[in-house]
Write a protein that holds these residues in place. Sequence first.
Motif, PDB file in Angstrom:
ATOM      1  N   ASP A   5       0.834  -1.216   0.000  1.00 13.43           N
ATOM      2  CA  ASP A   5       0.000   0.000   0.000  1.00 13.43           C
ATOM      3  C   ASP A   5       0.865   1.261   0.000  1.00 13.43           C
ATOM      4  O   ASP A   5       0.350   2.359  -0.256  1.00 13.43           O
ATOM      5  CB  ASP A   5      -0.898   0.047   1.249  1.00 13.43           C
ATOM      6  N   PHE A   6       2.145   1.111   0.309  1.00 20.01           N
ATOM      7  CA  PHE A   6       3.036   2.271   0.429  1.00 20.01           C
ATOM      8  C   PHE A   6       4.073   2.322  -0.706  1.00 20.01           C
ATOM      9  O   PHE A   6       5.103   2.953  -0.586  1.00 20.01           O
ATOM     10  CB  PHE A   6       3.724   2.256   1.802  1.00 20.01           C
ATOM     11  N   TYR A   7       3.736   1.638  -1.789  1.00 21.93           N
ATOM     12  CA  TYR A   7       4.622   1.649  -2.961  1.00 21.93           C
ATOM     13  C   TYR A   7       4.311   2.862  -3.841  1.00 21.93           C
ATOM     14  O   TYR A   7       3.168   3.276  -3.983  1.00 21.93           O
ATOM     15  CB  TYR A   7       4.443   0.368  -3.788  1.00 21.93           C
ATOM     16  N   TYR A   8       5.345   3.431  -4.425  1.00 20.30           N
ATOM     17  CA  TYR A   8       5.159   4.417  -5.496  1.00 20.30           C
ATOM     18  C   TYR A   8       6.297   4.231  -6.488  1.00 20.30           C
ATOM     19  O   TYR A   8       7.349   3.685  -6.152  1.00 20.30           O
ATOM     20  CB  TYR A   8       5.112   5.857  -4.944  1.00 20.30           C
ATOM     21  N   ASP A   9       6.078   4.662  -7.696  1.00 21.98           N
ATOM     22  CA  ASP A   9       7.055   4.445  -8.766  1.00 21.98           C
ATOM     23  C   ASP A   9       8.033   5.616  -8.814  1.00 21.98           C
ATOM     24  O   ASP A   9       7.612   6.762  -8.983  1.00 21.98           O
ATOM     25  CB  ASP A   9       6.312   4.305 -10.098  1.00 21.98           C
ATOM     26  N   VAL A 215      11.251  -3.222   4.520  1.00 21.59           N
ATOM     27  CA  VAL A 215      10.168  -4.010   5.117  1.00 21.59           C
ATOM     28  C   VAL A 215       9.951  -5.210   4.208  1.00 21.59           C
ATOM     29  O   VAL A 215       9.505  -5.068   3.076  1.00 21.59           O
ATOM     30  CB  VAL A 215       8.880  -3.166   5.246  1.00 21.59           C
ATOM     31  N   LYS A 216      10.287  -6.402   4.706  1.00 19.08           N
ATOM     32  CA  LYS A 216      10.250  -7.604   3.850  1.00 19.08           C
ATOM     33  C   LYS A 216       8.998  -8.448   4.076  1.00 19.08           C
ATOM     34  O   LYS A 216       8.830  -9.479   3.436  1.00 19.08           O
ATOM     35  CB  LYS A 216      11.497  -8.448   4.106  1.00 19.08           C
ATOM     36  N   VAL A 217       8.145  -8.028   5.001  1.00 24.53           N
ATOM     37  CA  VAL A 217       6.922  -8.797   5.275  1.00 24.53           C
ATOM     38  C   VAL A 217       5.725  -8.083   4.641  1.00 24.53           C
ATOM     39  O   VAL A 217       5.718  -6.866   4.502  1.00 24.53           O
ATOM     40  CB  VAL A 217       6.703  -8.961   6.803  1.00 24.53           C
ATOM     41  N   ASP A 218       4.704  -8.865   4.242  1.00 27.33           N
ATOM     42  CA  ASP A 218       3.510  -8.289   3.616  1.00 27.33           C
ATOM     43  C   ASP A 218       2.712  -7.446   4.603  1.00 27.33           C
ATOM     44  O   ASP A 218       2.112  -6.444   4.242  1.00 27.33           O
ATOM     45  CB  ASP A 218       2.603  -9.397   3.052  1.00 27.33           C
ATOM     46  N   GLU A 302       7.696   1.899   0.184  1.00 26.28           N
ATOM     47  CA  GLU A 302       7.451   0.766   1.089  1.00 26.28           C
ATOM     48  C   GLU A 302       8.347   0.780   2.341  1.00 26.28           C
ATOM     49  O   GLU A 302       8.504  -0.236   3.000  1.00 26.28           O
ATOM     50  CB  GLU A 302       7.622  -0.585   0.354  1.00 26.28           C
ATOM     51  N   SER A 303       8.920   1.937   2.673  1.00 23.30           N
ATOM     52  CA  SER A 303       9.805   2.013   3.845  1.00 23.30           C
ATOM     53  C   SER A 303       9.014   2.390   5.093  1.00 23.30           C
ATOM     54  O   SER A 303       7.899   2.921   5.021  1.00 23.30           O
ATOM     55  CB  SER A 303      10.896   3.057   3.605  1.00 23.30           C
ATOM     56  N   THR A 304       9.615   2.142   6.263  1.00 19.69           N
ATOM     57  CA  THR A 304       8.968   2.520   7.525  1.00 19.69           C
ATOM     58  C   THR A 304       8.787   4.037   7.588  1.00 19.69           C
ATOM     59  O   THR A 304       7.879   4.525   8.262  1.00 19.69           O
ATOM     60  CB  THR A 304       9.800   2.054   8.733  1.00 19.69           C
ATOM     61  N   LEU A 305       9.641   4.785   6.877  1.00 17.81           N
ATOM     62  CA  LEU A 305       9.560   6.247   6.931  1.00 17.81           C
ATOM     63  C   LEU A 305       8.369   6.769   6.129  1.00 17.81           C
ATOM     64  O   LEU A 305       7.712   7.738   6.523  1.00 17.81           O
ATOM     65  CB  LEU A 305      10.872   6.865   6.447  1.00 17.81           C
ATOM     66  N   ASN A 317      -2.909  11.243   0.870  1.00 17.45           N
ATOM     67  CA  ASN A 317      -2.303  12.577   0.741  1.00 17.45           C
ATOM     68  C   ASN A 317      -0.810  12.470   0.446  1.00 17.45           C
ATOM     69  O   ASN A 317      -0.275  13.202  -0.392  1.00 17.45           O
ATOM     70  CB  ASN A 317      -2.510  13.388   2.024  1.00 17.45           C
ATOM     71  N   ILE A 318      -0.136  11.565   1.139  1.00 16.31           N
ATOM     72  CA  ILE A 318       1.314  11.383   0.934  1.00 16.31           C
ATOM     73  C   ILE A 318       1.584  10.859  -0.472  1.00 16.31           C
ATOM     74  O   ILE A 318       2.428  11.396  -1.203  1.00 16.31           O
ATOM     75  CB  ILE A 318       1.905  10.425   1.991  1.00 16.31           C
ATOM     76  N   LEU A 319       0.868   9.809  -0.882  1.00 18.20           N
ATOM     77  CA  LEU A 319       1.137   9.219  -2.202  1.00 18.20           C
ATOM     78  C   LEU A 319       0.808  10.198  -3.328  1.00 18.20           C
ATOM     79  O   LEU A 319       1.517  10.245  -4.337  1.00 18.20           O
ATOM     80  CB  LEU A 319       0.377   7.903  -2.366  1.00 18.20           C
TER      81      LEU A 319
END
Length: 350
Positions: A5-9, A215-218, A302-305, A317-319
């Motif tokens: 859910d936190f992926y962006y290109d 983050v390597k877990v789903d 996809e990072s914790t940040l 809003n972030i994405l």
Amino acid sequence: MKTSDFYYDLPKELIAQDPLEDRSASRLMLLDKKTGQTDSSCHFRDIIDYLNPGDTLVINNTKVIPARLIGVKEETGAKIEVLLLTRKQNDIWETLVKPGKKCRVGTRIDFGDGLLKAEIVDEVEDGNRLIHFEYDGIFEEILDKLGQMPLPPYIRHQLKDKDRYNTVYAKHDGSAAAPTAGLHFTKDLLQQIKAKGVHIAEVTLHVGLGTFRPVKVDDPTQHHMHSEYYIVDEPTAELINNTRKNGKRVISVGTTSCRTLETATGGDGILKAGSGWTDIFIYPGYKFKMVDCLITNFHLPESTLVMLVSALAGRENILNAYKQAVDEKFRFFSFGDAMFITDNIHPAHE
């Protein structure tokens, strides 16, 4: 909630490889954390226009040490890379060693033609090694001579000036990575901010390499955060608590200051002075106890940040803001441009 859910290109060419000549000349995106409205027309030095007298900026005064050492195995002459992570005691450090397979307990390593010697004394979690160092003189001076700055893996250029991977207010040695939101400030800009009546409070959090750990877990809630050491002193706690009492804003410079404040603030909303280890992981659903606004950089997909900033401003809003930053060719990550997540994207004097 999934990690995806936190992926962006992000096109690779937008990853900043070098710092700008003028720290405060980077671009600044303003993001209203409630409405998602943005303004991408500013430069970082304009941040002063969005700060109010009585607000408190909270900065992390940790200092990155030249923690990357290149040595050779005494027996074979094979090249060994050692990254200092955490100082333990009696010249023993927890380290990351490459190649790890060649570095069992008892292995001896030579750095700088004998200026610094080391022996691996134990293996700990995640394949890290405890290393005992042997030297004559002052360790920090030897490290300054032999060590390189431990730049993140996505920066491939060698840094010409070691100081550029530290903030202008860095004081306390101990980090393996910079609190990069603070890299945008110059001494002159900080003076102007103080002259406007904005308070500046200092905390310390020694940043570990867990900052870059993917983050390597789903399910991100199953991700294990590494512990990092923090310090909040009495005057700082008093200043920040008074800011809150006076109805003014607590503005965190960077995710490290943010994690420190949220760790040291109790359920009663009072910041407690003290020190200790934190492995706090902030993701959407988290209720902030102290931080109102955040100055930060653009973080890895996809990072914790990215999850932390999404907790403050909302994932959509972030994405959306990140997509705009990509479209407008902002510079990303450690040496890149900045974002101010705020409650009002209009200049404070309006």
